[in-house]
Design an enzyme around this catalytic site. Sequence first.
Site, PDB file in Angstrom:
ATOM      1  N   TYR A  55       0.811  -1.230   0.000  1.00 49.44           N
ATOM      2  CA  TYR A  55       0.000   0.000   0.000  1.00 49.44           C
ATOM      3  C   TYR A  55       0.843   1.277   0.000  1.00 49.44           C
ATOM      4  O   TYR A  55       0.549   2.239   0.725  1.00 49.44           O
ATOM      5  CB  TYR A  55      -0.944   0.038   1.217  1.00 49.44           C
ATOM      6  CG  TYR A  55      -1.938  -1.107   1.322  1.00 49.44           C
ATOM      7  CD1 TYR A  55      -2.256  -1.922   0.237  1.00 49.44           C
ATOM      8  CD2 TYR A  55      -2.585  -1.357   2.536  1.00 49.44           C
ATOM      9  CE1 TYR A  55      -3.169  -2.967   0.362  1.00 49.44           C
ATOM     10  CE2 TYR A  55      -3.503  -2.397   2.660  1.00 49.44           C
ATOM     11  CZ  TYR A  55      -3.780  -3.193   1.570  1.00 49.44           C
ATOM     12  OH  TYR A  55      -4.690  -4.223   1.704  1.00 49.44           O
ATOM     13  N   GLY A 201     -18.231  -2.820   0.301  1.00 47.12           N
ATOM     14  CA  GLY A 201     -18.255  -2.994  -1.152  1.00 47.12           C
ATOM     15  C   GLY A 201     -17.558  -1.834  -1.848  1.00 47.12           C
ATOM     16  O   GLY A 201     -18.027  -1.332  -2.863  1.00 47.12           O
ATOM     17  N   PHE A 204     -19.811   0.999  -2.389  1.00 43.56           N
ATOM     18  CA  PHE A 204     -21.067   0.783  -3.123  1.00 43.56           C
ATOM     19  C   PHE A 204     -22.264   0.631  -2.187  1.00 43.56           C
ATOM     20  O   PHE A 204     -23.366   1.106  -2.470  1.00 43.56           O
ATOM     21  CB  PHE A 204     -20.928  -0.461  -4.019  1.00 43.56           C
ATOM     22  CG  PHE A 204     -22.043  -0.625  -5.017  1.00 43.56           C
ATOM     23  CD1 PHE A 204     -22.229   0.304  -6.029  1.00 43.56           C
ATOM     24  CD2 PHE A 204     -22.906  -1.702  -4.938  1.00 43.56           C
ATOM     25  CE1 PHE A 204     -23.266   0.166  -6.938  1.00 43.56           C
ATOM     26  CE2 PHE A 204     -23.942  -1.861  -5.853  1.00 43.56           C
ATOM     27  CZ  PHE A 204     -24.124  -0.923  -6.856  1.00 43.56           C
TER      28      PHE A 204
HETATM   29  N1  LIG Z   1      -6.344  -8.233   1.537  1.00 46.00           N
HETATM   30  C1  LIG Z   1      -6.634  -7.600   0.441  1.00 46.00           C
HETATM   31  O1  LIG Z   1      -6.312  -8.043  -0.663  1.00 46.00           O
HETATM   32  C2  LIG Z   1      -7.378  -6.301   0.508  1.00 46.00           C
HETATM   33  C3  LIG Z   1      -7.991  -5.764  -0.644  1.00 46.00           C
HETATM   34  C4  LIG Z   1      -8.694  -4.557  -0.521  1.00 46.00           C
HETATM   35  C5  LIG Z   1      -8.783  -3.923   0.716  1.00 46.00           C
HETATM   36  N2  LIG Z   1      -8.170  -4.458   1.810  1.00 46.00           N
HETATM   37  C6  LIG Z   1      -8.254  -3.824   3.147  1.00 46.00           C
HETATM   38  O2  LIG Z   1      -9.626  -3.543   3.441  1.00 46.00           O
HETATM   39  C7  LIG Z   1      -9.771  -2.161   3.772  1.00 46.00           C
HETATM   40  C8  LIG Z   1     -11.133  -1.644   3.355  1.00 46.00           C
HETATM   41  O3  LIG Z   1     -11.414  -1.962   2.016  1.00 46.00           O
HETATM   42  P1  LIG Z   1     -11.736  -0.890   0.858  1.00 46.00           P
HETATM   43  O4  LIG Z   1     -11.139   0.423   1.172  1.00 46.00           O
HETATM   44  O5  LIG Z   1     -11.387  -1.585  -0.414  1.00 46.00           O
HETATM   45  O6  LIG Z   1     -13.322  -0.818   0.860  1.00 46.00           O
HETATM   46  P2  LIG Z   1     -14.495  -0.400   1.883  1.00 46.00           P
HETATM   47  O7  LIG Z   1     -13.980  -0.260   3.243  1.00 46.00           O
HETATM   48  O8  LIG Z   1     -15.590  -1.337   1.595  1.00 46.00           O
HETATM   49  O9  LIG Z   1     -14.942   1.022   1.301  1.00 46.00           O
HETATM   50  C9  LIG Z   1     -14.132   2.152   1.369  1.00 46.00           C
HETATM   51  C10 LIG Z   1     -14.812   3.243   0.565  1.00 46.00           C
HETATM   52  O10 LIG Z   1     -16.071   3.575   1.148  1.00 46.00           O
HETATM   53  C11 LIG Z   1     -16.126   4.960   1.459  1.00 46.00           C
HETATM   54  N3  LIG Z   1     -16.819   5.062   2.752  1.00 46.00           N
HETATM   55  C12 LIG Z   1     -16.407   4.580   3.950  1.00 46.00           C
HETATM   56  N4  LIG Z   1     -17.324   4.798   4.904  1.00 46.00           N
HETATM   57  C13 LIG Z   1     -18.336   5.439   4.291  1.00 46.00           C
HETATM   58  C14 LIG Z   1     -19.591   5.943   4.744  1.00 46.00           C
HETATM   59  N5  LIG Z   1     -19.985   5.809   6.007  1.00 46.00           N
HETATM   60  N6  LIG Z   1     -20.403   6.578   3.842  1.00 46.00           N
HETATM   61  C15 LIG Z   1     -20.021   6.699   2.554  1.00 46.00           C
HETATM   62  N7  LIG Z   1     -18.869   6.239   2.065  1.00 46.00           N
HETATM   63  C16 LIG Z   1     -18.032   5.620   2.931  1.00 46.00           C
HETATM   64  C17 LIG Z   1     -14.702   5.440   1.476  1.00 46.00           C
HETATM   65  O11 LIG Z   1     -14.608   6.766   0.997  1.00 46.00           O
HETATM   66  P3  LIG Z   1     -14.058   7.986   1.939  1.00 46.00           P
HETATM   67  O12 LIG Z   1     -12.623   7.735   2.175  1.00 46.00           O
HETATM   68  O13 LIG Z   1     -14.320   9.155   1.056  1.00 46.00           O
HETATM   69  O14 LIG Z   1     -14.896   7.954   3.166  1.00 46.00           O
HETATM   70  C18 LIG Z   1     -14.013   4.502   0.467  1.00 46.00           C
HETATM   71  O15 LIG Z   1     -14.180   4.994  -0.853  1.00 46.00           O
HETATM   72  C19 LIG Z   1      -8.601  -1.480   3.066  1.00 46.00           C
HETATM   73  O16 LIG Z   1      -8.281  -0.255   3.665  1.00 46.00           O
HETATM   74  C20 LIG Z   1      -7.496  -2.503   3.218  1.00 46.00           C
HETATM   75  O17 LIG Z   1      -6.913  -2.350   4.518  1.00 46.00           O
HETATM   76  C21 LIG Z   1      -7.479  -5.646   1.720  1.00 46.00           C
END
Ligand SMILES: NC(=O)c1ccc[n+]([C@@H]2O[C@H](COP(=O)([O-])OP(=O)(O)OC[C@H]3O[C@@H](n4cnc5c(N)ncnc54)[C@H](OP(=O)(O)O)[C@@H]3O)[C@@H](O)[C@H]2O)c1
Length: 323
Positions: A55, A201, A204
């Site tokens: 990252y 998501g 989403f």
């Molecule tokens: N192991 C793996 O391969 C892998 C892959 C992907 C991710 N990850 C881990 O999982 C974590 C989370 O996954 P992710 O970032 O892909 O997806 P997520 O947590 O499902 O979604 C994050 C997105 O949602 C928005 N968001 C968050 N809270 C919100 C709310 N209450 N209302 C509206 N929008 C909101 C954020 O935007 P804003 O920043 O604008 O709030 C960001 O665009 C990552 O940080 C990483 O540590 C691991």
Amino acid sequence: MKSRKLGSSGLEISALGFGCMGLSLPNAPTKEENIKLLRSAYENGITFFDTAQAYGDNEALVGEALQPFREEVIIATKFGFKEGKQMLGLDSNPENIKATLEASLKKLKTDYIDLFYQHRTDPNIPIEEVAGTIKELMQQGKVKHFGLSEANAETIRKAHAIVPVTALQSEYSMFYREPENEIISTLEALEIGFVPFSPLGKGFLTGTINASTEFDKTDSRSFSPRFNKENREANQVLVDLVVSLAEDKNATPAQIALSWLLAQKPFIVPIPGTSKLHRLLENMGSVSISLSDAELSKIHAALATMKIVGERYPAQLQQKIGK
Ligand SMILES: NC(=O)c1ccc[n+]([C@@H]2O[C@H](COP(=O)([O-])OP(=O)(O)OC[C@H]3O[C@@H](n4cnc5c(N)ncnc54)[C@H](OP(=O)(O)O)[C@@H]3O)[C@@H](O)[C@H]2O)c1
């Protein structure tokens, strides 16, 4: 903030973790703002922080932000790509694991990693060899717990036979339910914790994205097949469900998405990501929402009628990382 344990490992953490990846993406807030946010997360009760070598400058950011309370937090990071870059392909050679660990310790300003995940299964290195390497690092006190990410049930079993696996981190949400096929029952049988990534998501499920949303070309959703306009339109039915559940529960869609995950199993700890304090606090509110058995059955029945369309990753990346 309530706490949860990752399986039988005894590793106790806040029921919701913080996915830190987004803080190092293009267009992320400044370093100072990020540090403030991470410290506020801790001050508000989050004790579980997720980063990875892959990252960018994220480990260095997390290390600096959490240093004042290092002993009070659980830091998870990941190894397994050449030079820590996904596009260079997988590399879980023992030498690379050890070199990654040393680099991660330095960036995280610590002398141990609480939870060290293999980011993706490497088909060229037997998982037993990977687990054996981690066992050695655990004996040296540099790694406290071993984790896998996106590993299949067979790999989880093989690894766990060499050294206990504390957690699997894989994508899981109402948007992506593949772990329900075989993974969750395997984890339950082996008493391994489950850390769902992208639990919202990738935004989403929060109701803030629809078919007319424009993503910046540096945003991975701009080249993720399931986020193309047509698929967003087709999958909107799921967002409509989450929004209506939120109205019924006087909650927000993000809170419903997270409370649904928390309700699936007591050993599940989602790690939503956000760059904004008000959303972090909103997401943390999900821990106090409880969905009744009747509500969960209703959601289950509604989800069963939906076919979510679109691959998660573009074909080229899928080829590189194996899943
Ligand atoms: N192991 C793996 O391969 C892998 C892959 C992907 C991710 N990850 C881990 O999982 C974590 C989370 O996954 P992710 O970032 O892909 O997806 P997520 O947590 O499902 O979604 C994050 C997105 O949602 C928005 N968001 C968050 N809270 C919100 C709310 N209450 N209302 C509206 N929008 C909101 C954020 O935007 P804003 O920043 O604008 O709030 C960001 O665009 C990552 O940080 C990483 O540590 C691991």
